[in-house]
Design an enzyme around this catalytic site. Sequence first.
Site, PDB file in Angstrom:
ATOM      1  CD  GLU A   1       1.558  -5.410   5.547  1.00  0.00           C
ATOM      2  OE1 GLU A   1       2.519  -6.167   5.809  1.00  0.00           O
ATOM      3  OE2 GLU A   1       0.817  -5.580   4.566  1.00  0.00           O
TER       4      GLU A   1
ATOM      5  N   GLY B   1       0.768  -5.120   1.026  1.00  0.00           N
ATOM      6  CA  GLY B   1      -0.353  -5.189   0.097  1.00  0.00           C
ATOM      7  C   GLY B   1       0.039  -5.848  -1.216  1.00  0.00           C
TER       8      GLY B   1
ATOM      9  CD  GLU C   1      -2.651  -7.608   2.726  1.00  0.00           C
ATOM     10  OE1 GLU C   1      -2.417  -6.456   2.321  1.00  0.00           O
ATOM     11  OE2 GLU C   1      -3.138  -7.858   3.830  1.00  0.00           O
TER      12      GLU C   1
ATOM     13  CB  ALA D   1      -0.879  -0.012   1.242  1.00  0.00           C
TER      14      ALA D   1
HETATM   15  C1  LIG Z   1      -4.308  -1.535   3.059  1.00  0.00           C
HETATM   16  C2  LIG Z   1      -3.781  -2.178   4.290  1.00  0.00           C
HETATM   17  C3  LIG Z   1      -2.889  -3.358   4.087  1.00  0.00           C
HETATM   18  C4  LIG Z   1      -1.634  -3.089   3.418  1.00  0.00           C
HETATM   19  C5  LIG Z   1      -0.655  -2.440   4.027  1.00  0.00           C
HETATM   20  C6  LIG Z   1       0.634  -2.221   3.370  1.00  0.00           C
HETATM   21  O1  LIG Z   1       0.931  -2.713   2.312  1.00  0.00           O
HETATM   22  S1  LIG Z   1       1.681  -1.193   4.191  1.00  0.00           S
HETATM   23  C7  LIG Z   1       3.154  -1.146   3.199  1.00  0.00           C
HETATM   24  C8  LIG Z   1       3.939  -2.379   3.372  1.00  0.00           C
HETATM   25  N1  LIG Z   1       5.175  -2.270   2.614  1.00  0.00           N
HETATM   26  C9  LIG Z   1       6.287  -1.787   3.154  1.00  0.00           C
HETATM   27  O2  LIG Z   1       6.369  -1.458   4.317  1.00  0.00           O
HETATM   28  C10 LIG Z   1       7.457  -1.710   2.213  1.00  0.00           C
HETATM   29  C11 LIG Z   1       8.246  -0.467   2.457  1.00  0.00           C
HETATM   30  N2  LIG Z   1       9.283  -0.270   1.465  1.00  0.00           N
HETATM   31  C12 LIG Z   1      10.461  -0.914   1.516  1.00  0.00           C
HETATM   32  O3  LIG Z   1      10.714  -1.784   2.322  1.00  0.00           O
HETATM   33  C13 LIG Z   1      11.494  -0.486   0.518  1.00  0.00           C
HETATM   34  O4  LIG Z   1      11.139   0.778   0.050  1.00  0.00           O
HETATM   35  C14 LIG Z   1      11.650  -1.421  -0.721  1.00  0.00           C
HETATM   36  C15 LIG Z   1      12.256  -2.760  -0.262  1.00  0.00           C
HETATM   37  C16 LIG Z   1      10.331  -1.681  -1.384  1.00  0.00           C
HETATM   38  C17 LIG Z   1      12.587  -0.750  -1.746  1.00  0.00           C
HETATM   39  O5  LIG Z   1      13.778  -0.372  -1.115  1.00  0.00           O
HETATM   40  P1  LIG Z   1      14.822   0.610  -1.853  1.00  0.00           P
HETATM   41  O6  LIG Z   1      15.981   0.719  -0.940  1.00  0.00           O
HETATM   42  O7  LIG Z   1      15.010   0.152  -3.241  1.00  0.00           O
HETATM   43  O8  LIG Z   1      14.059   2.002  -1.962  1.00  0.00           O
HETATM   44  P2  LIG Z   1      13.625   3.018  -0.796  1.00  0.00           P
HETATM   45  O9  LIG Z   1      13.279   2.303   0.440  1.00  0.00           O
HETATM   46  O10 LIG Z   1      14.605   4.125  -0.718  1.00  0.00           O
HETATM   47  O11 LIG Z   1      12.256   3.563  -1.420  1.00  0.00           O
HETATM   48  C18 LIG Z   1      12.234   4.329  -2.609  1.00  0.00           C
HETATM   49  C19 LIG Z   1      11.160   5.383  -2.496  1.00  0.00           C
HETATM   50  O12 LIG Z   1       9.889   4.748  -2.431  1.00  0.00           O
HETATM   51  C20 LIG Z   1       9.207   5.165  -1.252  1.00  0.00           C
HETATM   52  N3  LIG Z   1       8.424   4.007  -0.787  1.00  0.00           N
HETATM   53  C21 LIG Z   1       8.845   2.747  -0.614  1.00  0.00           C
HETATM   54  N4  LIG Z   1       7.814   1.961  -0.248  1.00  0.00           N
HETATM   55  C22 LIG Z   1       6.728   2.763  -0.197  1.00  0.00           C
HETATM   56  C23 LIG Z   1       5.359   2.529   0.105  1.00  0.00           C
HETATM   57  N5  LIG Z   1       4.906   1.302   0.413  1.00  0.00           N
HETATM   58  N6  LIG Z   1       4.526   3.562   0.066  1.00  0.00           N
HETATM   59  C24 LIG Z   1       4.951   4.798  -0.256  1.00  0.00           C
HETATM   60  N7  LIG Z   1       6.246   5.074  -0.562  1.00  0.00           N
HETATM   61  C25 LIG Z   1       7.101   4.064  -0.537  1.00  0.00           C
HETATM   62  C26 LIG Z   1      10.301   5.572  -0.285  1.00  0.00           C
HETATM   63  O13 LIG Z   1       9.812   6.453   0.682  1.00  0.00           O
HETATM   64  C27 LIG Z   1      11.276   6.233  -1.232  1.00  0.00           C
HETATM   65  O14 LIG Z   1      10.778   7.514  -1.530  1.00  0.00           O
HETATM   66  P3  LIG Z   1      11.759   8.758  -1.733  1.00  0.00           P
HETATM   67  O15 LIG Z   1      12.548   8.826  -0.458  1.00  0.00           O
HETATM   68  O16 LIG Z   1      12.607   8.407  -2.913  1.00  0.00           O
HETATM   69  O17 LIG Z   1      10.847   9.930  -1.917  1.00  0.00           O
END
Ligand SMILES: CCC/C=C/C(=O)SCCNC(=O)CCNC(=O)[C@H](O)C(C)(C)COP(=O)([O-])OP(=O)([O-])OC[C@H]1O[C@@H](n2cnc3c(N)ncnc32)[C@H](O)[C@@H]1OP(=O)([O-])[O-]
Length: 723
Positions: A124, A101, A104, A60
């Site tokens: 999450e 998500g 999911e 998400a």
């Molecule tokens: C509906 C309810 C159920 C579902 C819930 C969920 O899914 S909750 C979600 C569960 N998922 C997570 O918690 C996953 C969280 N994400 C990660 O773990 C890592 O970003 C990665 C492994 C996907 C990529 O790593 P990497 O080192 O290659 O890259 P990086 O980390 O530097 O990110 C690059 C840019 O993307 C941005 N951004 C990233 N993800 C999101 C996001 N979901 N959203 C928005 N933005 C996001 C990040 O801020 C950055 O922006 P900036 O600073 O450039 O403006």
Amino acid sequence: MVDYIIDQNLAILAVNNPPVNALSHHVREGLVEGIKKANANDQVTAIVIIGKGKIFCSGADIREFSNHAAIKDPVLTSVGHTIENSGKPVISAIHGNALGGGLEVALFCHYRIASESARVGFPEVLIGILPGAEGTVRLPRLSGLSFAMDMIASGKQINAKDAFKHGILDKVCTGNILEEAKDFAKKVIGQPLDSRRLSRINVEDASNVDAVFEVALAQVKKKYKGQIAPIYCLKSVRNSAKMSFDKAAAEERRLITELMLGYQSIALRYSFFAERSASKWRLPCGASVNNTKPSKIESTGVIGAGTMGSGIAVCLIRAGIPVILVEKDPKMLEKGMETISGILDGSVKLKRMTPGQKAKCMEILKGATSLDKLSNVDLVIEAVYENLELKRQIFAQLDKVCKPSTLLCSNTSTLDIDKIASATNRPDKVVGTHFFAPAFIMRLLENVYGSKTSPTTVATVMELGRRIGKVTVLVKTCYGFVGNRTHQCFGAEASFLLEEGCLPQDIDQVLEEFGMAMGPFKVSDLSGIDVGWRIRQEVAKAAGFKLTTETRYHNGERISTVGDSLFEMGRYGIKTGKGWYKYDPTNLRKPVPDSDVADVILDHCAKMGLQRCKIPPQEIIERCLFAAVNECFRVLEERVAEKPEDIDVIWQYGFSFPRYAGGPMFYASQVGLKRVYERVCFYHEKFPYSSHWIPSDLLRKLASHSVEIPMSQWKEFVNGSKL
Ligand SMILES: CCC/C=C/C(=O)SCCNC(=O)CCNC(=O)[C@H](O)C(C)(C)COP(=O)([O-])OP(=O)([O-])OC[C@H]1O[C@@H](n2cnc3c(N)ncnc32)[C@H](O)[C@@H]1OP(=O)([O-])[O-]
């Protein structure tokens, strides 16, 4: 945001939302439209969902969580139901990551295949919520309860092979993921879909649910002390086995809503973005990560083979960067090389590295006893003990020995970078690289620029931090920089509380209950009471006064010397089996309160004529944290830190401030700046001999507003730019 491609009889839905294919509103809309369109097209026999770019889907869009208006229909669960109810088979083809998500979405599909390098997970919990689009209800139907509880409550990612083993994937692919998905799709066309719809099948091991839950709960409470979300994750998985699918899903929605609105999740989401914003450095001259190129670093030198030098060398060689470790004394050098080898052996034992990888690291490490050997390296990190004169001598010598382009870095934890740089003819290439001990474990790197450090030098050490896997923050030089300068106020108040009525265990307990991984006295025992003593002696010497256990004030500043009494008794902490606590030699991890320490403290108070009284927990928290918060505002005011997020990241990674409380600046924003300012003024009046209570001007300005100013706008009040 979702490309719709017809390829022979297949519809390919390619999520196209760079950089990480988050499931923003338009992506959700695109998926629903794509599935409907494909089902309406008689030529299409199966549907493949894939991600464009380097990743399948990161989940998400976390930014939408703080902006409820952005969470518009279709929400993720209704996207999922459209996928699951498709009359034509839907196959998710995963490469890179399928997270939250994103996973999911895959679980709504009828089939899941992935590249062998792909990783899947439910992170999450790391942002204080749970997989609330039926993830907690669907996963146990594939993997069983115990595995689902562990995976969801830990937030860990697993590789494709393990995901296949636990039933999450139907196939692990070695070839091109899209081509393999097309072949796979052709094979499943016409197969019945009902048994592939997870909402229609049962949790196989449902009868064991209570026993599995109790074991998981005990582990989670111990491992994630103080955190709410991991427990909610377990409860939601338990529901999947105790309730009908629809009821468990409804209950999951209730739980995620509660978590999402709670303080911990708000703080953890803030922490997620704060950490990422730290790497986006900017100098007052306008140079920034966006317009400055780093120099190439292919070889390095580290000066000093003590604890810090050895730890720093480990960080570099682990990242494949060759190191020449310089130590004057050959015996010390040998000991340093052994320490490094021992640290890597530890990593091999923990399976974080193979013996072959360790051998490769050791191959790129060379020892030397003279600085002359550093003539050709690209960057040097000096890690000798904290003495300005010594450091200046070393830098002057390096300036002569090293090639003109070599960057000269100091691992000083407190000293002014400008004073070190002025010993050279290349102040533009001098910078602080402050590692935290133990350097090979602690993730923080505080890079410090001086008044003459060039943007290229800054860009290079920021990039170096990224290469060696550190969370790297840039700050401006001043005594103690951001970390030690602000943390010193916290430590000072903890010591004063000992003189006023507390024992070490009282203070540690309150701060641990607040969420700190370890209270300040346990940390002091770990890092060594002798280390603190040496620093205090150096500071006193530099200021030209003699510090004894009788000293109470210097230059009108209150000083506490209780720790020095322990030093004089040879109680250095864990290393001597006694410090603020006592330790059983067979269990050094368990500090035991010691009545001898209580006697030392009571004696000290009696000698100094200090009255003791009972101090409530709230005062312990306020005294330690608000003293630090006030100093943090000064650091911001002086632009030693560019933004409050940088300070919070330093506290989280340098001093184990709980991520779920955000950091001192975030904490202050939640308490309310008016209240913080009031309490700072109160303590300033009560303790006029502690300058860290003099209220920060920036804090005063911000607190004087009738409405709370959001953190993102605090910067605008620096330098009187706003009143
Ligand atoms: C509906 C309810 C159920 C579902 C819930 C969920 O899914 S909750 C979600 C569960 N998922 C997570 O918690 C996953 C969280 N994400 C990660 O773990 C890592 O970003 C990665 C492994 C996907 C990529 O790593 P990497 O080192 O290659 O890259 P990086 O980390 O530097 O990110 C690059 C840019 O993307 C941005 N951004 C990233 N993800 C999101 C996001 N979901 N959203 C928005 N933005 C996001 C990040 O801020 C950055 O922006 P900036 O600073 O450039 O403006």
